[in-house]
Write a protein that holds these residues in place. Structure first.
Motif, mmCIF file in Angstrom:
data_model
loop_
_atom_site.group_PDB
_atom_site.id
_atom_site.type_symbol
_atom_site.label_atom_id
_atom_site.label_comp_id
_atom_site.label_asym_id
_atom_site.label_seq_id
_atom_site.Cartn_x
_atom_site.Cartn_y
_atom_site.Cartn_z
ATOM 1 N N ALA A 26 30.110 56.693 79.203
ATOM 2 C CA ALA A 26 30.086 57.879 80.064
ATOM 3 C C ALA A 26 31.069 57.631 81.188
ATOM 4 O O ALA A 26 31.282 56.479 81.594
ATOM 5 N N PRO A 27 31.658 58.716 81.720
ATOM 6 C CA PRO A 27 32.662 58.536 82.774
ATOM 7 C C PRO A 27 32.083 57.773 83.958
ATOM 8 O O PRO A 27 31.011 58.099 84.443
ATOM 9 N N GLY A 28 32.799 56.745 84.394
ATOM 10 C CA GLY A 28 32.389 55.997 85.569
ATOM 11 C C GLY A 28 31.455 54.849 85.264
ATOM 12 O O GLY A 28 31.203 54.017 86.127
ATOM 13 N N ASP A 29 30.901 54.802 84.054
ATOM 14 C CA ASP A 29 29.983 53.701 83.737
ATOM 15 C C ASP A 29 30.742 52.567 83.048
ATOM 16 O O ASP A 29 31.900 52.714 82.654
ATOM 17 N N THR A 30 30.063 51.427 82.923
ATOM 18 C CA THR A 30 30.660 50.246 82.321
ATOM 19 C C THR A 30 31.103 50.531 80.881
ATOM 20 O O THR A 30 30.340 51.127 80.120
ATOM 21 N N PRO A 31 32.305 50.132 80.513
ATOM 22 C CA PRO A 31 32.694 50.296 79.100
ATOM 23 C C PRO A 31 31.786 49.457 78.196
ATOM 24 O O PRO A 31 31.204 48.471 78.652
ATOM 25 N N ILE A 32 31.711 49.856 76.955
ATOM 26 C CA ILE A 32 30.879 49.120 75.992
ATOM 27 C C ILE A 32 31.329 47.657 75.947
ATOM 28 O O ILE A 32 32.521 47.370 75.811
ATOM 29 N N ASP A 33 30.352 46.745 76.080
ATOM 30 C CA ASP A 33 30.702 45.320 76.222
ATOM 31 C C ASP A 33 30.245 44.485 75.029
ATOM 32 O O ASP A 33 30.119 43.267 75.141
ATOM 33 N N GLY A 34 29.962 45.125 73.913
ATOM 34 C CA GLY A 34 29.533 44.365 72.743
ATOM 35 C C GLY A 34 30.126 44.941 71.471
ATOM 36 O O GLY A 34 30.849 45.948 71.507
ATOM 37 N N LYS A 35 29.815 44.264 70.389
ATOM 38 C CA LYS A 35 30.331 44.691 69.082
ATOM 39 C C LYS A 35 29.147 44.948 68.159
ATOM 40 O O LYS A 35 28.768 44.095 67.342
ATOM 41 N N LEU A 36 28.563 46.135 68.318
ATOM 42 C CA LEU A 36 27.342 46.424 67.586
ATOM 43 C C LEU A 36 27.577 46.497 66.084
ATOM 44 O O LEU A 36 26.656 46.290 65.296
ATOM 45 N N GLU A 37 28.841 46.767 65.691
ATOM 46 C CA GLU A 37 29.110 46.807 64.247
ATOM 47 C C GLU A 37 28.795 45.469 63.598
ATOM 48 O O GLU A 37 28.397 45.408 62.438
ATOM 49 N N GLU A 38 28.945 44.380 64.386
ATOM 50 C CA GLU A 38 28.614 43.065 63.823
ATOM 51 C C GLU A 38 27.098 42.919 63.635
ATOM 52 O O GLU A 38 26.637 42.423 62.600
ATOM 53 N N SER A 39 26.337 43.375 64.625
ATOM 54 C CA SER A 39 24.873 43.296 64.506
ATOM 55 C C SER A 39 24.385 44.133 63.332
ATOM 56 O O SER A 39 23.549 43.686 62.538
ATOM 57 N N LEU A 40 24.894 45.347 63.243
ATOM 58 C CA LEU A 40 24.460 46.232 62.166
ATOM 59 C C LEU A 40 24.816 45.634 60.808
ATOM 60 O O LEU A 40 24.017 45.658 59.864
ATOM 61 N N GLY A 41 26.016 45.074 60.732
ATOM 62 C CA GLY A 41 26.451 44.458 59.479
ATOM 63 C C GLY A 41 25.573 43.279 59.083
ATOM 64 O O GLY A 41 25.145 43.149 57.934
ATOM 65 N N HIS A 42 25.262 42.426 60.074
ATOM 66 C CA HIS A 42 24.412 41.268 59.782
ATOM 67 C C HIS A 42 23.016 41.708 59.350
ATOM 68 O O HIS A 42 22.421 41.124 58.442
ATOM 69 N N ALA A 43 22.496 42.722 60.035
ATOM 70 C CA ALA A 43 21.135 43.182 59.706
ATOM 71 C C ALA A 43 21.097 43.742 58.288
ATOM 72 O O ALA A 43 20.186 43.439 57.505
ATOM 73 N N ALA A 44 22.119 44.543 57.962
ATOM 74 C CA ALA A 44 22.165 45.143 56.617
ATOM 75 C C ALA A 44 22.309 44.055 55.552
ATOM 76 O O ALA A 44 21.628 44.079 54.521
ATOM 77 N N GLN A 45 23.164 43.105 55.839
ATOM 78 C CA GLN A 45 23.387 42.036 54.863
ATOM 79 C C GLN A 45 22.116 41.206 54.663
ATOM 80 O O GLN A 45 21.732 40.882 53.536
ATOM 81 N N ALA A 46 21.460 40.884 55.778
ATOM 82 C CA ALA A 46 20.280 40.014 55.686
ATOM 83 C C ALA A 46 19.135 40.683 54.935
ATOM 84 O O ALA A 46 18.327 40.015 54.294
ATOM 85 N N ILE A 47 19.062 42.009 55.018
ATOM 86 C CA ILE A 47 17.964 42.692 54.323
ATOM 87 C C ILE A 47 18.359 42.971 52.864
ATOM 88 O O ILE A 47 17.569 43.458 52.061
ATOM 89 N N GLY A 48 19.622 42.650 52.530
ATOM 90 C CA GLY A 48 20.095 42.882 51.160
ATOM 91 C C GLY A 48 20.403 44.343 50.893
ATOM 92 O O GLY A 48 20.112 44.871 49.817
ATOM 93 N N TRP A 49 20.997 44.990 51.866
ATOM 94 C CA TRP A 49 21.177 46.439 51.841
ATOM 95 C C TRP A 49 21.888 46.934 50.582
ATOM 96 O O TRP A 49 21.508 47.935 49.997
ATOM 97 N N THR A 50 22.938 46.221 50.195
ATOM 98 C CA THR A 50 23.742 46.709 49.072
ATOM 99 C C THR A 50 23.233 46.197 47.722
ATOM 100 O O THR A 50 23.772 46.548 46.681
ATOM 101 N N GLN A 51 22.192 45.371 47.784
ATOM 102 C CA GLN A 51 21.648 44.865 46.518
ATOM 103 C C GLN A 51 20.509 45.753 46.050
ATOM 104 O O GLN A 51 19.808 46.360 46.857
ATOM 105 N N THR A 52 20.321 45.802 44.746
ATOM 106 C CA THR A 52 19.219 46.591 44.212
ATOM 107 C C THR A 52 17.912 45.884 44.531
ATOM 108 O O THR A 52 17.755 44.694 44.265
ATOM 109 N N GLY A 53 16.988 46.621 45.131
ATOM 110 C CA GLY A 53 15.714 46.018 45.495
ATOM 111 C C GLY A 53 14.637 46.392 44.499
ATOM 112 O O GLY A 53 14.877 47.119 43.525
#
Lengths: 761, 169
Positions: A413-440
């Motif tokens: 938002a204007p005037g607030d701190t720019p995003i200071d993390g890389k959430l795409e990495e967290s989301l990717g790790h979470a998806a991978q760890a749960i086996g997102w792309t594998q057939t469950g």
């Protein structure tokens, strides 16, 4: 040289500094403290959700042997009897009106708890029941009975100066914020989805109930030993109440048996201090766990969200209308509402936004801070709706989120701190760890969710670090140890800077007469803000060591470093006791370092720029018993973007606890009201997660890019893991069964009904 | 107080030490331990046998001291968290909780430790399922339980290793 050396203590899974005292039963909590002549207090509470208090007669109670004082609201003429951080709308004891079932109406202090409890029966109260509003619908209906009729006094927070109660209604605050042209953006979107979601009122159930012990001394100064997350806020409230300078009020905080927000701002301290004043004795008020249900809860909410997307999945606009039920008194509810609503769009790039939120009074237990601070209510709505959008667009829910995630450095938002993390990495790790792309397995469903939360701003933390003559170190800071491990983390930070073992560092418990100002232990801020202040204070000591040693050794300070409790140079080393002996010419004295973190106000929408963004992703795998509707979370992965894990063992513990607390409101917990009466206000009736409710596989991971503003690149954590739980579980359930639930908790009955309505597939 | 006239004498052995007390017939064991004997380790939370924070061992059995009359303990042996360690040497269960990071706020910890002690006395090699079942009467709001369960299993393993040579002899 060693200033860039690898970290020695920070980043290590150091055992808690208070672990041994806790496993031996020596750790002291407020109710473990005893003072000579101490009296014990009990509270008489309103049996009505809303009633005029026509008369309170405490004479019979006061005359009972062993009773020292019996007070009602009308007796409190010798102090200012109102308190509250947002509005000072809450009387210490009900004055003229009781606004919720369980509101304190009178109190007794006696020689022991039993005498005090029995004396409550001798208090005669003449109530005139009034019509009550116990739901948002009732409170917002035209002509609804009003919980408050007068204009409340402003509280003590500068950033809440914009509070806007709406006279003649039950709306105690409205927060609106917009960017771009949301209506036009939604009108032009390829897909627009709208739905309404509900989040229940839930109880923190910190296992240690609220408690305080207050004593006035012969000089007229007040000391309160309090189980509080905010000693400095409590001090302000008491100073106003009794007209005493801040410096004459001392708040001492021993160990807290959990907080989770329930012990933010004044709770029992005003009443305890008033009783101590009235009796002239130390007074202890130890509430029961059942009384916690009558003290504070999470603000429940009804949230209507509209999202607009382009066919390619790009989010173009979001509108959010949120009504939060803040109960009978504002507490910090208005800030919960605006802080929560501010990030209603989550961690996503949304060019056109219109937010409109209301804090609504009802005749129920006051709503206040609870881990997540308004964000879980809105993430529940947005993250659920995003999965619906993915389904409608034929998109993978992880990919759809990834496409819209704010990038590192991007503006939120204007005037607030720019995003200071890389959430795409967290989301990717979470998806991978749960086996997102594998057939469950066919009987399992998987779901993901993400979150973003601002920390409190502006805020202030100060710290003092003292290097003693024997080379040991004391850290003076007012971050409260409530289980999260802040004493350990602060000790690690000082130990790192000053190159001593953690065992040589003592983190002094908060005491406003000794440890310097810290705004609050909440908002996941302590490691970042208090920790940074401690780091600066330790660096201040380090510079003093360098100055003394440089002069003594005749080498420039830049050629010095600290190692193993000594200043080292190519020419030799000076252990800290030697440096101090050189400095003072004797074996005494100490070096004192000071650290202040005070970023101040900015042009950010809420008046201050968040010191960091808390970000996390969660992934759940669930099963459901179609016969009973019982949902079981089989596996759960949380990944938080933490900058640096100062203590990975403690952080993992925080996040595991957050996930399980999130499972509570996702599957089990709800404070159930019927016509203003709380039906399940005890641990017998209110079910929190047990060990056998925990997913068999529970994994909490971290992304560490050292990109936080805290010490050594750390940023706040501990709330983030809780927030994605509900939508991740509901999204998994929807992908497994095709049913989409909008109301929490996902009880077997609700799920069973939804499955039945769906029909067999 | 006139109630003192009705006090009943009881004899307890608390953490190995004989204690002769006079208590009201309605006095709860938790209050007698905390207030009369100044053993503050057992904690009061739910008041209703749900949370386990007040758990102590009475003749080796885990009980909720918040709902156990002190007079019922007459003649019995009581172990509280203060009696677990031997001097400055932590009991293996305490050690396991420290090492596993199973302690956060610490309020549930004394009860958890004694519950674990009772479990391991009863079942020296519990499975994970055994542990989960045993913990149904022990709440923790901080940890998410995972590290507590790990600590209990680790304590069982440590005890098994410690006792294995003894069996060989």
């Amino acid at each position: 040289m060693s200033r860039r050396a690898p970290l020695r203590v920070v980043g290590q899974p150091v055992p808690r500094v208070d672990a041994v005292e806790k496993v031996t039963g020596r750790a002291r909590y407020v109710t473990d403290l005893v003072l000579p002549g101490m009296a014990h207090a009990k509270i008489l509470r309103s049996p009505y959700a809303h009633a005029r208090v026509r008369r309170v007669d405490t004479a019979r109670a006061g005359a009972r042997p062993g009773v020292i004082a019996a007070l009602s609201g009308a007796d409190l003429t010798w102090c200012d009897p109102y308190f509250g951080p947002a509005f000072r709308d809450r009387p210490v004891l009900a004055i003229d009106v009781a606004r919720y079932e369980g509101e304190p109406v009178a109190a007794v202090a006696a020689v022991d708890e039993l005498t005090a409890a029995e004396a409550l029966d001798l208090i005669d109260v003449d109530y005139e029941p009034l019509p009550a509003v116990s739901t948002l619908e009732e409170a917002l209906a035209p002509g609804a009975p009003l919980v408050h009729t007068g204009e409340p006094l402003a509280g003590h927070f500068a950033d809440l100066a914009t509070l806007r109660p709406q006279p003649g209604t039950n709306v105690c605050h409205r927060f609106q914020w917009a960017r771009g042209e949301a209506a036009a953006a939604l009108a032009g979107a390829d897909l627009v989805l709208e739905d309404t979601f509900r989040f229940p009122p839930v109880q923190h159930y910190a296992m240690e109930p609220h408690a305080a012990l207050a004593a006035w001394d012969e000089t007229g100064a007040l000391t309160v030993w309090a189980g509080t997350q905010n000693p400095y806020s409590v001090r302000v409230e008491l100073a106003k109440m009794f007209g005493v300078p801040l410096g004459r009020i001392r708040i001492v905080v021993p160990h807290l048996g959990g907080g989770f927000g329930s012990k933010t701002y004044a709770k029992l301290e005003p009443l305890t201090a008033a009783l101590a004043r009235a009796t002239g004795r130390p007074v202890r008020l130890a509430a029961s766990a059942a009384e916690a249900f009558q003290t504070v809860r999470r603000c429940s909410a009804r949230v209507s969200v509209r999202v607009g997307l382009r066919r390619d999945g790009t989010l173009v606009g979001v509108t959010c209308d949120a009504d939060y039920d803040v109960g009978a008194y504002a507490d910090i509810g208005p800030r919960v509402v605006q802080k929560g609503t501010y990030t209603a769009t989550g961690p996503y790039r949304v060019p056109h936004v219109a937010l409109d939120a209301r804090a609504v009074y009802t005749n129920t237990t006051p709503g206040g801070a609870f881990r997540g601070f308004g964000v879980p209510q809105l993430a529940w709505a947005l993250e659920s709706l995003l999965d619906v959008a993915a389904d409608r667009l034929g998109r993978d829910p992880v990919d759809l989120r990834r496409q819209n995630l704010l990038a590192h450095g991007e503006e939120f938002a204007p005037g607030d701190t720019p995003i200071d993390g890389k959430l795409e990495e967290s989301l990717g790790h979470a998806a991978q760890a749960i086996g997102w792309t594998q057939t469950g397995a066919a009987d399992r469903g998987r779901g993901v969710a993400a979150m973003l939360k601002a920390s409190v701003a502006p805020s202030v933390s100060e710290a003092i670090v003292r290097l003693h003559a024997d080379g040991s170190v004391a850290v003076l800071a007012s971050a409260v140890e409530m289980g999260q491990g802040t004493r350990t983390v602060l000790a690690q930070i000082a130990a790192e800077v000053l190159a001593v073992p953690v065992a040589r560092v003592t983190a002094v418990p908060p005491d406003t007469a000794i440890t310097p100002y810290d705004q609050t232990t909440s908002s996941s801020r302590s490691t970042t803000m208090t920790g940074r202040a401690v780091q600066m204070a330790a660096e201040d000591v380090r510079e003093q060591l360098f100055r003394v040693a440089a002069e003594h050794l005749g080498v420039p300070a830049r050629e010095l470093a600290l190692a193993d409790g000594a200043v080292v140079a190519a020419a030799g080393r000076l252990a800290y006791p030697e440096v101090l002996a050189i400095r003072f010419g004797m074996s005494g004295g100490e070096l004192i370092g000071r650290g202040v973190v005070a970023p101040g106000r900015t042009a950010a929408p809420l008046g201050g720029s968040t010191p960091f963004w808390e970000m996390a992703a969660g992934a759940a795998e669930v099963s459901v018993d179609e016969e009973t509707g019982a949902v079981r979370v089989e596996r759960y992965v949380s990944v938080a973007d933490v900058g640096r894990a100062v203590n990975p063992l403690l952080l993992e513990g925080q996040d595991e606890g957050g996930v399980v607390q999130g499972l509570g409101h996702t599957l089990l917990e709800e404070m159930v009201y019927e016509e203003g009466h709380l039906l399940n206000g005890t641990l017998l009736a209110y079910r929190v997660p047990r060990a056998d409710d925990v997913p068999r596989a529970l994994e909490c991971r971290f992304v560490e890019n050292a990109d936080g503003s805290g010490p050594f690149g750390a940023k706040g954590a501990g709330e983030g893991s809780l927030i994605p739980v509900s939508p991740a579980v509901a999204n998994a359930l929807a992908r497994l069964t095709g049913v989409r639930l909008r109301d929490l908790p996902l009880t077997p009955e609700r799920v069973w009904r939804a499955l039945r309505a769906r029909g067999s597939r | 107080m006139d109630a003192s006239a009705a006090r009943e004498p009881i004899h307890l052995v608390v953490n190995g030490r004989a204690r002769d007390l006079a208590v009201e017939p309605y006095a709860l064991l938790l209050d007698v331990l905390r207030d009369d004997l100044d053993l503050k380790g057992a904690k009061r939370s739910c008041d209703s046998q749900v949370c386990g924070a007040c758990t102590v061992l009475v003749d080796g059995l885990a009980v909720s001291a918040c709902t156990y009359l002190a007079v019922e303990a007459d003649g019995r042996s009581i172990l509280t968290v203060e009696g677990l360690a031997e001097g400055e040497s932590l009991h293996p269960v305490q050690r396991a909780f420290v090492d596993a990071g199973a302690v956060q706020c610490g309020f549930c910890t004394p009860g958890m430790l004694l519950t674990t002690r009772a479990l391991l006395d009863e079942n020296p090699a519990p499975t994970r399922e055994d542990v989960l079942h045993y913990l149904r009467g022990s709440l923790c709001r901080c940890t998410g339980y995972r590290k507590i369960v790990e600590a209990i299993l680790a304590a069982a393993r440590a005890r098994g290793q410690a006792s294995a040579p003894a069996r060989v002899e």
